[in-house]
Design a protein around this motif. Structure first.
Motif, PDB file in Angstrom:
ATOM      1  N   ASP A   5       0.842  -1.198   0.000  1.00  0.00           N
ATOM      2  CA  ASP A   5       0.000   0.000   0.000  1.00  0.00           C
ATOM      3  C   ASP A   5       0.876   1.246   0.000  1.00  0.00           C
ATOM      4  O   ASP A   5       1.633   1.488   0.926  1.00  0.00           O
ATOM      5  CB  ASP A   5      -0.905  -0.018   1.224  1.00  0.00           C
ATOM      6  CG  ASP A   5      -1.962   1.061   1.194  1.00  0.00           C
ATOM      7  OD1 ASP A   5      -2.026   1.806   0.197  1.00  0.00           O
ATOM      8  OD2 ASP A   5      -2.737   1.146   2.158  1.00  0.00           O
ATOM      9  N   ARG A   6       0.786   2.032  -1.048  1.00  0.00           N
ATOM     10  CA  ARG A   6       1.570   3.260  -1.172  1.00  0.00           C
ATOM     11  C   ARG A   6       0.639   4.464  -1.342  1.00  0.00           C
ATOM     12  O   ARG A   6       0.915   5.369  -2.118  1.00  0.00           O
ATOM     13  CB  ARG A   6       2.525   3.151  -2.343  1.00  0.00           C
ATOM     14  CG  ARG A   6       3.402   1.910  -2.277  1.00  0.00           C
ATOM     15  CD  ARG A   6       4.720   2.126  -2.932  1.00  0.00           C
ATOM     16  NE  ARG A   6       5.504   0.909  -3.033  1.00  0.00           N
ATOM     17  CZ  ARG A   6       6.221   0.389  -2.055  1.00  0.00           C
ATOM     18  NH1 ARG A   6       6.232   0.965  -0.883  1.00  0.00           N
ATOM     19  NH2 ARG A   6       6.917  -0.711  -2.227  1.00  0.00           N
ATOM     20  N   THR A   7      -0.452   4.432  -0.590  1.00  0.00           N
ATOM     21  CA  THR A   7      -1.420   5.524  -0.663  1.00  0.00           C
ATOM     22  C   THR A   7      -1.186   6.506   0.479  1.00  0.00           C
ATOM     23  O   THR A   7      -0.589   6.171   1.492  1.00  0.00           O
ATOM     24  CB  THR A   7      -2.867   4.999  -0.582  1.00  0.00           C
ATOM     25  OG1 THR A   7      -3.031   4.249   0.626  1.00  0.00           O
ATOM     26  CG2 THR A   7      -3.201   4.121  -1.774  1.00  0.00           C
ATOM     27  N   GLN A   8      -1.678   7.725   0.276  1.00  0.00           N
ATOM     28  CA  GLN A   8      -1.598   8.768   1.291  1.00  0.00           C
ATOM     29  C   GLN A   8      -2.999   9.302   1.544  1.00  0.00           C
ATOM     30  O   GLN A   8      -3.761   9.507   0.605  1.00  0.00           O
ATOM     31  CB  GLN A   8      -0.710   9.914   0.826  1.00  0.00           C
ATOM     32  CG  GLN A   8       0.711   9.527   0.569  1.00  0.00           C
ATOM     33  CD  GLN A   8       1.502  10.678  -0.019  1.00  0.00           C
ATOM     34  OE1 GLN A   8       0.970  11.741  -0.303  1.00  0.00           O
ATOM     35  NE2 GLN A   8       2.791  10.469  -0.209  1.00  0.00           N
ATOM     36  N   SER A  43      -4.861   9.349  -2.164  1.00  0.00           N
ATOM     37  CA  SER A  43      -4.152   9.408  -3.442  1.00  0.00           C
ATOM     38  C   SER A  43      -2.955   8.470  -3.368  1.00  0.00           C
ATOM     39  O   SER A  43      -2.513   8.089  -2.292  1.00  0.00           O
ATOM     40  CB  SER A  43      -3.696  10.833  -3.735  1.00  0.00           C
ATOM     41  OG  SER A  43      -2.792  11.265  -2.737  1.00  0.00           O
ATOM     42  N   GLY A  44      -2.464   8.097  -4.516  1.00  0.00           N
ATOM     43  CA  GLY A  44      -1.307   7.213  -4.571  1.00  0.00           C
ATOM     44  C   GLY A  44      -1.624   5.960  -5.360  1.00  0.00           C
ATOM     45  O   GLY A  44      -2.485   5.957  -6.234  1.00  0.00           O
ATOM     46  N   TYR A  45      -0.915   4.889  -5.028  1.00  0.00           N
ATOM     47  CA  TYR A  45      -1.080   3.650  -5.768  1.00  0.00           C
ATOM     48  C   TYR A  45      -0.783   2.457  -4.875  1.00  0.00           C
ATOM     49  O   TYR A  45      -0.210   2.582  -3.800  1.00  0.00           O
ATOM     50  CB  TYR A  45      -0.183   3.641  -7.008  1.00  0.00           C
ATOM     51  CG  TYR A  45       1.284   3.829  -6.697  1.00  0.00           C
ATOM     52  CD1 TYR A  45       2.108   2.734  -6.494  1.00  0.00           C
ATOM     53  CD2 TYR A  45       1.847   5.092  -6.595  1.00  0.00           C
ATOM     54  CE1 TYR A  45       3.448   2.896  -6.195  1.00  0.00           C
ATOM     55  CE2 TYR A  45       3.179   5.267  -6.303  1.00  0.00           C
ATOM     56  CZ  TYR A  45       3.980   4.158  -6.116  1.00  0.00           C
ATOM     57  OH  TYR A  45       5.306   4.317  -5.816  1.00  0.00           O
ATOM     58  N   ASN A  60       1.723  -1.088 -10.787  1.00  0.00           N
ATOM     59  CA  ASN A  60       1.278  -0.026  -9.890  1.00  0.00           C
ATOM     60  C   ASN A  60      -0.143   0.358 -10.276  1.00  0.00           C
ATOM     61  O   ASN A  60      -0.374   0.842 -11.383  1.00  0.00           O
ATOM     62  CB  ASN A  60       2.197   1.191  -9.987  1.00  0.00           C
ATOM     63  CG  ASN A  60       3.576   0.893  -9.457  1.00  0.00           C
ATOM     64  OD1 ASN A  60       3.724   0.185  -8.480  1.00  0.00           O
ATOM     65  ND2 ASN A  60       4.585   1.426 -10.104  1.00  0.00           N
ATOM     66  N   PRO A  62      -3.272   2.772  -9.672  1.00  0.00           N
ATOM     67  CA  PRO A  62      -3.644   4.044  -9.046  1.00  0.00           C
ATOM     68  C   PRO A  62      -4.930   3.911  -8.231  1.00  0.00           C
ATOM     69  O   PRO A  62      -5.833   3.158  -8.599  1.00  0.00           O
ATOM     70  CB  PRO A  62      -3.843   4.989 -10.226  1.00  0.00           C
ATOM     71  CG  PRO A  62      -4.093   4.110 -11.392  1.00  0.00           C
ATOM     72  CD  PRO A  62      -3.399   2.815 -11.124  1.00  0.00           C
ATOM     73  N   ARG A  69      -9.393   1.188  -3.199  1.00  0.00           N
ATOM     74  CA  ARG A  69      -8.332   0.592  -2.372  1.00  0.00           C
ATOM     75  C   ARG A  69      -8.775  -0.755  -1.827  1.00  0.00           C
ATOM     76  O   ARG A  69      -8.043  -1.750  -1.919  1.00  0.00           O
ATOM     77  CB  ARG A  69      -8.002   1.553  -1.236  1.00  0.00           C
ATOM     78  CG  ARG A  69      -6.866   1.158  -0.373  1.00  0.00           C
ATOM     79  CD  ARG A  69      -6.545   2.317   0.587  1.00  0.00           C
ATOM     80  NE  ARG A  69      -5.530   1.946   1.497  1.00  0.00           N
ATOM     81  CZ  ARG A  69      -5.742   1.650   2.779  1.00  0.00           C
ATOM     82  NH1 ARG A  69      -6.940   1.727   3.275  1.00  0.00           N
ATOM     83  NH2 ARG A  69      -4.750   1.296   3.550  1.00  0.00           N
TER      84      ARG A  69
END
Length: 92
Positions: A5-8, A43-45, A60, A62, A69
């Motif tokens: 998880d690379r979301t913000q 936001s993020g991916y 990746n 989005p 998510r």
């Protein structure tokens, strides 16, 4: 197979709250209550990695909201369960 998880998640005061403050400026205390409103944005991916026979594939995906998510993580969990069932069936 794995997912990272690379979301913000960020929070901010929405535009409608600022507009309501401007409209109700004559009533000072009421207008300040609108500034307490908060919205969250994601936001993020999500990075999905698949490894097999020494090769790896990285994708990746989005993400724009919480539903997307959750959907990505549910799909990864489903694929992991299918892989586990097939490994069990083959006796590995």
């Amino acid at each position: 197979m794995s997912a990272a998880d690379r979301t913000q998640v960020t929070t901010h005061t929405p535009a409608w709250a600022i507009i309501m403050v401007v409209i109700f400026i004559w009533s000072f205390l009421l207008s300040l209550l609108f500034l307490l409103a908060r919205e969250s944005r994601i936001s993020g991916y999500i990075t999905v990695t698949i490894e097999s026979n020494g090769q790896s594939f990285i994708e990746n995906l989005p993400v724009a909201d919480e539903a997307q998510r959750a959907d990505v993580f549910n799909r990864v969990a489903y694929l992991q369960s299918l892989i586990g069932q097939e490994r069990f069936r083959l006796g590995r």
